[in-house]
Write a protein that holds these residues in place. Structure first.
Motif, PDB file in Angstrom:
ATOM      1  N   THR A 592       3.041  11.488  -2.940  1.00  0.00           N
ATOM      2  CA  THR A 592       1.537  11.080  -3.811  1.00  0.00           C
ATOM      3  C   THR A 592       1.397  10.764  -4.574  1.00  0.00           C
ATOM      4  OG1 THR A 592       1.293  13.786  -2.577  1.00  0.00           O
ATOM      5  CG2 THR A 592      -0.401  13.363  -4.680  1.00  0.00           C
ATOM      6  N   TRP A 593       0.463   9.898  -5.095  1.00  0.00           N
ATOM      7  CA  TRP A 593       0.451   9.361  -6.246  1.00  0.00           C
ATOM      8  C   TRP A 593       0.562  10.533  -7.800  1.00  0.00           C
ATOM      9  CZ3 TRP A 593      -5.373   7.429  -6.086  1.00  0.00           C
ATOM     10  CH2 TRP A 593      -6.581   8.431  -5.963  1.00  0.00           C
ATOM     11  N   GLN A 594       1.240   9.889  -8.282  1.00  0.00           N
ATOM     12  CA  GLN A 594       1.515  10.864 -10.077  1.00  0.00           C
ATOM     13  C   GLN A 594       1.034   9.640 -11.523  1.00  0.00           C
ATOM     14  OE1 GLN A 594       5.440  11.093 -10.055  1.00  0.00           O
ATOM     15  NE2 GLN A 594       5.858  12.009  -7.972  1.00  0.00           N
ATOM     16  N   ALA A 595       1.013  10.662 -12.080  1.00  0.00           N
ATOM     17  CA  ALA A 595      -0.111   9.578 -13.291  1.00  0.00           C
ATOM     18  C   ALA A 595       0.889   7.880 -13.925  1.00  0.00           C
ATOM     19  CB  ALA A 595       0.565  10.719 -14.645  1.00  0.00           C
ATOM     20  N   SER A 596       1.590   8.045 -13.159  1.00  0.00           N
ATOM     21  CA  SER A 596       2.583   7.287 -13.612  1.00  0.00           C
ATOM     22  C   SER A 596       2.156   5.764 -12.673  1.00  0.00           C
ATOM     23  CB  SER A 596       4.147   6.935 -12.783  1.00  0.00           C
ATOM     24  OG  SER A 596       4.595   6.944 -12.152  1.00  0.00           O
ATOM     25  N   ASP A 597       1.561   6.382 -11.406  1.00  0.00           N
ATOM     26  CA  ASP A 597       0.539   5.554 -11.235  1.00  0.00           C
ATOM     27  C   ASP A 597      -0.605   4.481 -11.196  1.00  0.00           C
ATOM     28  OD1 ASP A 597       2.989   5.455  -8.254  1.00  0.00           O
ATOM     29  OD2 ASP A 597       2.297   7.260  -8.381  1.00  0.00           O
ATOM     30  N   PHE A 598      -1.438   5.008 -12.161  1.00  0.00           N
ATOM     31  CA  PHE A 598      -2.393   4.858 -12.551  1.00  0.00           C
ATOM     32  C   PHE A 598      -1.886   3.797 -13.872  1.00  0.00           C
ATOM     33  CE2 PHE A 598      -3.292   8.755 -10.919  1.00  0.00           C
ATOM     34  CZ  PHE A 598      -3.920   8.939 -10.004  1.00  0.00           C
ATOM     35  N   VAL A 599      -2.473   2.804 -13.699  1.00  0.00           N
ATOM     36  CA  VAL A 599      -1.944   1.871 -14.663  1.00  0.00           C
ATOM     37  C   VAL A 599      -3.743   1.414 -15.392  1.00  0.00           C
ATOM     38  CG1 VAL A 599      -1.233  -0.916 -15.176  1.00  0.00           C
ATOM     39  CG2 VAL A 599      -0.306   0.390 -13.854  1.00  0.00           C
ATOM     40  N   ASN A 600      -3.976   1.367 -17.103  1.00  0.00           N
ATOM     41  CA  ASN A 600      -5.194   1.152 -17.130  1.00  0.00           C
ATOM     42  C   ASN A 600      -6.598   1.748 -17.038  1.00  0.00           C
ATOM     43  OD1 ASN A 600      -3.834  -0.488 -18.459  1.00  0.00           O
ATOM     44  ND2 ASN A 600      -4.499  -3.011 -17.806  1.00  0.00           N
ATOM     45  N   GLY A 601      -6.588   3.023 -16.060  1.00  0.00           N
ATOM     46  CA  GLY A 601      -7.102   3.716 -15.414  1.00  0.00           C
ATOM     47  C   GLY A 601      -7.421   3.147 -13.898  1.00  0.00           C
ATOM     48  N   GLN A 602      -6.793   2.459 -13.337  1.00  0.00           N
ATOM     49  CA  GLN A 602      -7.336   2.052 -11.987  1.00  0.00           C
ATOM     50  C   GLN A 602      -6.021   2.953 -11.446  1.00  0.00           C
ATOM     51  OE1 GLN A 602      -8.696  -1.375 -11.408  1.00  0.00           O
ATOM     52  NE2 GLN A 602      -9.625  -0.135 -13.837  1.00  0.00           N
ATOM     53  N   LEU A 603      -6.927   2.876 -10.337  1.00  0.00           N
ATOM     54  CA  LEU A 603      -6.565   3.463  -8.829  1.00  0.00           C
ATOM     55  C   LEU A 603      -4.946   2.695  -8.518  1.00  0.00           C
ATOM     56  CD1 LEU A 603      -9.133   5.130  -7.429  1.00  0.00           C
ATOM     57  CD2 LEU A 603      -7.996   6.491  -9.459  1.00  0.00           C
ATOM     58  N   PRO A 604      -3.776   2.997  -7.782  1.00  0.00           N
ATOM     59  CA  PRO A 604      -3.238   2.111  -7.485  1.00  0.00           C
ATOM     60  C   PRO A 604      -4.119   1.765  -5.465  1.00  0.00           C
ATOM     61  CG  PRO A 604      -2.873   4.245  -6.592  1.00  0.00           C
ATOM     62  CD  PRO A 604      -3.379   4.808  -7.718  1.00  0.00           C
ATOM     63  N   THR A 605      -3.030   0.656  -4.848  1.00  0.00           N
ATOM     64  CA  THR A 605      -3.949   0.487  -3.529  1.00  0.00           C
ATOM     65  C   THR A 605      -2.697   0.402  -3.325  1.00  0.00           C
ATOM     66  OG1 THR A 605      -3.078  -1.749  -4.999  1.00  0.00           O
ATOM     67  CG2 THR A 605      -5.462  -1.161  -4.739  1.00  0.00           C
ATOM     68  N   SER A 606      -1.097  -0.059  -3.485  1.00  0.00           N
ATOM     69  CA  SER A 606       0.168   0.788  -2.616  1.00  0.00           C
ATOM     70  C   SER A 606       0.724   2.214  -3.592  1.00  0.00           C
ATOM     71  CB  SER A 606       1.168  -0.401  -3.027  1.00  0.00           C
ATOM     72  OG  SER A 606       1.904  -0.729  -2.112  1.00  0.00           O
ATOM     73  N   LEU A 607       1.277   2.407  -2.643  1.00  0.00           N
ATOM     74  CA  LEU A 607       2.568   3.664  -2.812  1.00  0.00           C
ATOM     75  C   LEU A 607       3.682   3.624  -2.301  1.00  0.00           C
ATOM     76  CD1 LEU A 607       0.146   7.000  -3.784  1.00  0.00           C
ATOM     77  CD2 LEU A 607       1.388   5.984  -5.396  1.00  0.00           C
ATOM     78  N   GLN A 608       5.258   3.516  -3.149  1.00  0.00           N
ATOM     79  CA  GLN A 608       5.713   3.056  -2.069  1.00  0.00           C
ATOM     80  C   GLN A 608       6.150   2.284  -1.099  1.00  0.00           C
ATOM     81  OE1 GLN A 608       9.039   5.857  -3.166  1.00  0.00           O
ATOM     82  NE2 GLN A 608       7.071   5.378  -4.391  1.00  0.00           N
ATOM     83  N   GLY A 609       5.599   1.061  -1.064  1.00  0.00           N
ATOM     84  CA  GLY A 609       5.237  -0.069  -0.251  1.00  0.00           C
ATOM     85  C   GLY A 609       4.352  -0.005   0.424  1.00  0.00           C
ATOM     86  N   VAL A 610       3.784   0.314   0.751  1.00  0.00           N
ATOM     87  CA  VAL A 610       2.331   1.324   1.164  1.00  0.00           C
ATOM     88  C   VAL A 610       1.037   1.039   0.925  1.00  0.00           C
ATOM     89  CG1 VAL A 610       1.448   2.896   3.082  1.00  0.00           C
ATOM     90  CG2 VAL A 610       3.739   2.908   2.752  1.00  0.00           C
ATOM     91  N   SER A 611       0.343  -0.261   2.067  1.00  0.00           N
ATOM     92  CA  SER A 611      -0.974  -0.896   1.307  1.00  0.00           C
ATOM     93  C   SER A 611      -1.683  -0.765   2.287  1.00  0.00           C
ATOM     94  CB  SER A 611      -1.026  -1.432   0.878  1.00  0.00           C
ATOM     95  OG  SER A 611      -0.575  -2.664   1.655  1.00  0.00           O
ATOM     96  N   VAL A 612      -3.453   0.106   2.475  1.00  0.00           N
ATOM     97  CA  VAL A 612      -4.416   0.102   3.279  1.00  0.00           C
ATOM     98  C   VAL A 612      -5.286  -1.067   2.827  1.00  0.00           C
ATOM     99  CG1 VAL A 612      -5.793   1.413   4.209  1.00  0.00           C
ATOM    100  CG2 VAL A 612      -3.694   2.228   4.114  1.00  0.00           C
ATOM    101  N   THR A 613      -5.652  -1.771   4.217  1.00  0.00           N
ATOM    102  CA  THR A 613      -6.988  -2.389   3.585  1.00  0.00           C
ATOM    103  C   THR A 613      -7.700  -1.637   4.698  1.00  0.00           C
ATOM    104  OG1 THR A 613      -6.008  -4.587   5.786  1.00  0.00           O
ATOM    105  CG2 THR A 613      -5.523  -4.579   3.090  1.00  0.00           C
ATOM    106  N   ILE A 614      -9.845  -2.105   4.686  1.00  0.00           N
ATOM    107  CA  ILE A 614     -10.430  -1.558   5.269  1.00  0.00           C
ATOM    108  C   ILE A 614     -11.438  -2.751   4.493  1.00  0.00           C
ATOM    109  CG2 ILE A 614     -12.267  -0.174   5.181  1.00  0.00           C
ATOM    110  CD1 ILE A 614     -11.047   1.423   4.143  1.00  0.00           C
ATOM    111  N   ASP A 615     -11.387  -3.431   5.827  1.00  0.00           N
ATOM    112  CA  ASP A 615     -12.314  -5.163   5.974  1.00  0.00           C
ATOM    113  C   ASP A 615     -11.434  -6.293   5.663  1.00  0.00           C
ATOM    114  OD1 ASP A 615     -13.774  -5.340   8.428  1.00  0.00           O
ATOM    115  OD2 ASP A 615     -15.760  -5.983   7.064  1.00  0.00           O
ATOM    116  N   GLY A 616     -10.621  -6.638   5.017  1.00  0.00           N
ATOM    117  CA  GLY A 616      -9.526  -7.319   4.049  1.00  0.00           C
ATOM    118  C   GLY A 616      -9.375  -6.750   2.597  1.00  0.00           C
ATOM    119  N   MET A 617     -10.285  -5.856   2.125  1.00  0.00           N
ATOM    120  CA  MET A 617     -10.892  -5.152   0.861  1.00  0.00           C
ATOM    121  C   MET A 617      -9.532  -3.861   0.276  1.00  0.00           C
ATOM    122  SD  MET A 617     -12.675  -7.033  -0.454  1.00  0.00           S
ATOM    123  CE  MET A 617     -12.933  -6.419  -2.378  1.00  0.00           C
ATOM    124  N   PRO A 618      -8.346  -4.408  -0.278  1.00  0.00           N
ATOM    125  CA  PRO A 618      -7.724  -3.265  -0.386  1.00  0.00           C
ATOM    126  C   PRO A 618      -7.985  -1.457  -0.508  1.00  0.00           C
ATOM    127  CG  PRO A 618      -8.026  -4.095  -2.433  1.00  0.00           C
ATOM    128  CD  PRO A 618      -8.671  -5.131  -1.267  1.00  0.00           C
TER     129      PRO A 618
END
Length: 784
Positions: A592-618
């Motif tokens: 589950t995402w942790q504080a260290s996963d947020f960079v400059n207040g941005q939500l992570p688009t990948s965790l532990q090598g896992v990413s998801v796209t919706i209509d090509g958008m992360p």
């Protein structure tokens, strides 16, 4: 400690001069230890010239303002401190439209230039104009991983973990993670990369990353099997240091060379090596002296990439030294037997290393005609090097070896005393004859020397595992999950009552006994579980002893079964709403995402090598597990039929089509039927703590559409934002007064409502927005 300036502003990965009195500067430059606390990635240290103190922030330092304490200890035990305020600015991101990956340059061994770990001003102090040339070629961003700035004087395994953290936080300017990065590493920097790829930890365990993130890799003058200069002075090198890890035959180098099926495969990364031969190879232990067999620090056989590729073409030999002669200052220990320019100091466009790097990263073949290959080298066309270690019948290393003969050649004692032995520039074949204080003399059989590179030879007493197959991918040396495997070796004996094969995933203390279909003295057939992936240790317990081998298991192809609303777990999704994806092999771990996963207040688009796209958008990934992924849909995804796909460790799933609407309102529930609602006190509403008519309660949901003012989905919500559209809430079929309706956290909407006058019991809760209503059949408990 007298600082003339207490507040500094520095970019992540950058540095500024420290302003202090001359007495303070002199004290700090001569100090035995300088620290900055708390440890947030900030460092104060000398520059390369050793005449100026610098304030630096590692590439991993999060932006913000830090109140820190600078402490220093003098040679006589004197302690001095000073307070500092350091503002760290964000590092550069990669443009979202970039057509080439960013490049990370890693410098080499720095300790020893000034008896400290000097902080480089920028990459030019190692790589010359290379960064400038790469940017002119179209590389969007060139980062510089200076090991003295990242973690001064730390073991290579620690720096590898630092590199892992940094690579995982490189993002595009839209917040999406960059998943393909090119690396160019000089000297020790290449060992940092190799340790990162293997996941080698300081305690000698292995946790390789699920997704390496590396597209192309160039290794420049890397001491893959150690430096002969370190060997010449092994007696005065302190233990447990970077320098001791560079001694041929160190446990660190052995572990790197043998971590995956007794070899290193660089995880199948597209890689080449650039090595220098302008210097002499001088071995003080044997008296050997060979001209043009090294770069003055590393032998050509140690720097060759043949150990992973067995392909001479991927190693390019150029007439350079390890560093420029003027940069080598430790001549009091040993003359620097090299007078040509430094191999990594790309001072002009005609520099051969620069030409090779630029061509290779650009994807053309020009690099393959620059320099020469081991097959055309006077030594590497016939000679190689060897590491040797012996393992006893129970799988433990024999650590009381007094002599190892390879034919008539006596091998040299390595950095791991009495355990690992080595030699360089040898050829032919012969018996390994080992003398041990506890075991006596043992003949380990005939082994032929590798030609053109080093290889690690392992002698195992009794039960021996040689390999596990079949390999799904030989470049990456990995086996398919759920495969029927064959364990090849010797002295397996017969399948006895207590004989077994056990598979243990990295990081686990317990393994799984595999089903065995056949067992002979030299071969065992067994079945891998379908859900097992990543690094796995295969152990054989036989009548004659035991042995183990590490294998990499490729994950099963991720498969999406359904895409559902994250609140109702029903069909119907919306932009900026929480979704839950269900399926199989969606991730290799649960996280589950942790504080260290947020960079400059941005939500992570990948965790532990896992990413998801919706209509090509992360999408923004909050939770991953093998069977479920929770994501926040991007707010710029299309309304209508959209395609959803998961990528896990570079493996892409099937594409599932979902219907996306402007609104997909739903309430979060407890147990699926009770709306997640709280009293004003913050306690949960339940049958034992019901809501009362007239009480203001708080409900939570997702999928209620945009806010006014707009709150970008990609960022953490710092200020509550009211809904842009009107929402109606009814409880028990009666309209409820809504005091507030808006976004309070990423994708999370809060509703402050007054409970209407209702009879005791469970009251249904429904919200309506844009003509769409929340799920039916959910309620809260109400009692007078």
């Amino acid at each position: 400690m007298a600082l003339q300036q207490e507040k500094y502003e520095v970019g992540a990965g950058s540095l500024v001069p420290l302003s202090a009195s001359s007495d303070t500067t002199d004290f700090l430059l001569k100090a035995t230890k300088v620290t900055v606390t708390p440890a947030v990635g900030l460092v104060v240290g000398p520059n390369r010239a050793g005449n100026q103190l610098m304030v630096a922030a590692s590439l991993r330092t999060k932006p913000g303002e830090y109140a820190v304490t600078l402490s220093a200890a003098g040679a006589g035990g004197e302690q001095q401190q000073a307070a500092m305020d350091i503002v760290v600015k964000p590092r550069q991101t990669v443009p979202a439209g970039a057509t080439r990956p960013p490049v990370v340059l890693l410098n080499g061994w720095e300790t020893g230039y000034t008896n400290a770990c000097p902080i480089s001003t920028d990459s030019t102090e190692t790589f010359g104009n290379l960064a400038q040339y790469l940017e002119s070629d179209g590389v969007p961003v060139v980062y510089f991983f200076d090991n003295c700035k990242e973690d001064a004087d730390q073991p290579i395994e620690v720096l590898a973990n630092d590199l892992a953290t940094f690579l995982s936080t490189i993002t595009y300017d839209n917040g999406a993670q960059v998943t393909q990065i090119d690396l160019v590493a000089h000297s020790l920097g290449g060992l940092i990369v190799r340790a990162y790829l293997a996941g080698l930890q300081p305690n000698e365990t292995l946790t390789p990353p699920a997704n390496t993130l590396i597209r192309d890799l160039v290794l420049i003058a890397v001491p893959n099997f150690g430096s002969f200069v370190a060997a010449n002075f092994a007696g005065i090198i302190p233990a447990a240091t970077q320098s001791s890890e560079l001694i041929p035959g160190s446990s660190f180098l052995w572990n790197l060379a043998t971590w995956n099926q007794h070899v290193d495969d660089l995880r199948g990364v597209n890689a080449i090596a650039v090595i220098g031969n302008a210097g002499a190879y001088i071995n003080n232990l044997t008296g050997a002296s060979l001209a043009n067999a090294s770069d003055g620090i590393v032998s050509t056989s140690s720097a060759s990439l043949g150990f992973v590729a067995q392909n001479a073409a991927v190693t390019r030999i150029v007439p350079y030294c390890h560093v420029d002669p003027s940069a080598f200052t430790n001549t009091s220990l040993e003359p620097y037997n090299c007078s040509a320019p430094g191999i990594a100091n790309v001072t002009s466009e005609s520099h051969q290393t620069g030409q090779i790097v630029r061509s290779f990263l650009a994807g053309n073949s020009t690099w393959s005609s620059i320099g020469s290959t081991p097959a055309n080298d006077a030594y590497l066309d016939q000679d190689g090097g060897t590491f040797f270690a012996m393992v006893n019948g129970n799988g433990g290393f024999v650590n009381d070896i007094t002599q190892v003969l390879w034919g008539t050649l006596t091998l040299l004692a390595g950095g791991d005393t009495s355990t690992i032995f080595y030699n360089d520039f040898v050829s032919g074949s012969g018996d390994y004859e080992v003398t041990s204080e506890s075991l006596g003399t043992i003949d380990c059989g005939t082994v032929a020397e590798a030609v053109g590179y080093f290889a690690a030879a392992r002698c195992k007493i009794e039960t021996t595992i040689v390999s596990v197959g079949p390999l799904e991918n030989t470049a990456a040396r990995q086996i398919a999950a759920g495969a029927a495997i064959t364990i090849t070796g010797d002295f397996f004996g017969y399948l006895c009552n207590g004989c077994k094969v056990v598979a243990t995933p990295a990081g686990s203390t317990s393994g799984q006994v595999l089903s065995v279909s056949s067992w002979s003295n030299t071969s065992i057939a067994a079945q891998l579980p379908a859900g097992l992936s990543g690094l796995v240790t295969i152990a054989v317990m036989a009548t004659t002893g035991s042995d183990a081998i590490n294998i990499m298991v490729a994950p099963s192809t991720p498969t999406i079964a359904s895409v559902l609303n994250g609140g109702s777990f029903q069909t119907g999704i919306a932009p900026a709403a929480w979704l839950s994806l269900f399926g199989t092999s969606l991730a290799q771990t649960t996280y589950t995402w942790q504080a260290s996963d947020f960079v400059n207040g941005q939500l992570p688009t990948s965790l532990q090598g896992v990413s998801v796209t919706i209509d090509g958008m992360p999408a923004y990934v909050e939770y991953v597990s093998p069977t479920q992924i929770n994501v926040l849909a991007p707010d710029d995804s299309m309304v209508g039929s959209v395609s959803v796909q998961v990528t896990t460790s570079s493996e892409q799933s099937n594409i599932v089509t979902a219907q996306e609407q402007q609104f997909a309102p739903s309430f979060f529930t407890v147990g699926g039927s009770s709306v997640a609602a709280i009293h004003a006190t913050g306690s949960l509403i339940s049958s034992s703590a019901p809501a009362a008519p007239g009480e203001e309660i708080v409900l939570y949901g997702t999928g209620f559409g945009p806010t006014n003012p707009v709150s970008p989905t990609a960022q953490l919500v710092t200020v509550a934002a009211p809904l842009a559209n009107q929402v109606q809430v009814s409880i028990g079929g009666t309209a409820a007064t809504v005091d507030f309706a808006g976004l309070v956290e990423a994708g999370l909407y809060q509703f402050n409502v007054i409970v209407p006058a209702l009879p005791n019991g469970d009251a249904s809760v429904v919200a309506l927005i844009g003509g769409l209503q929340t799920q039916i059949g959910v309620s809260i408990a109400v009692h007078q």
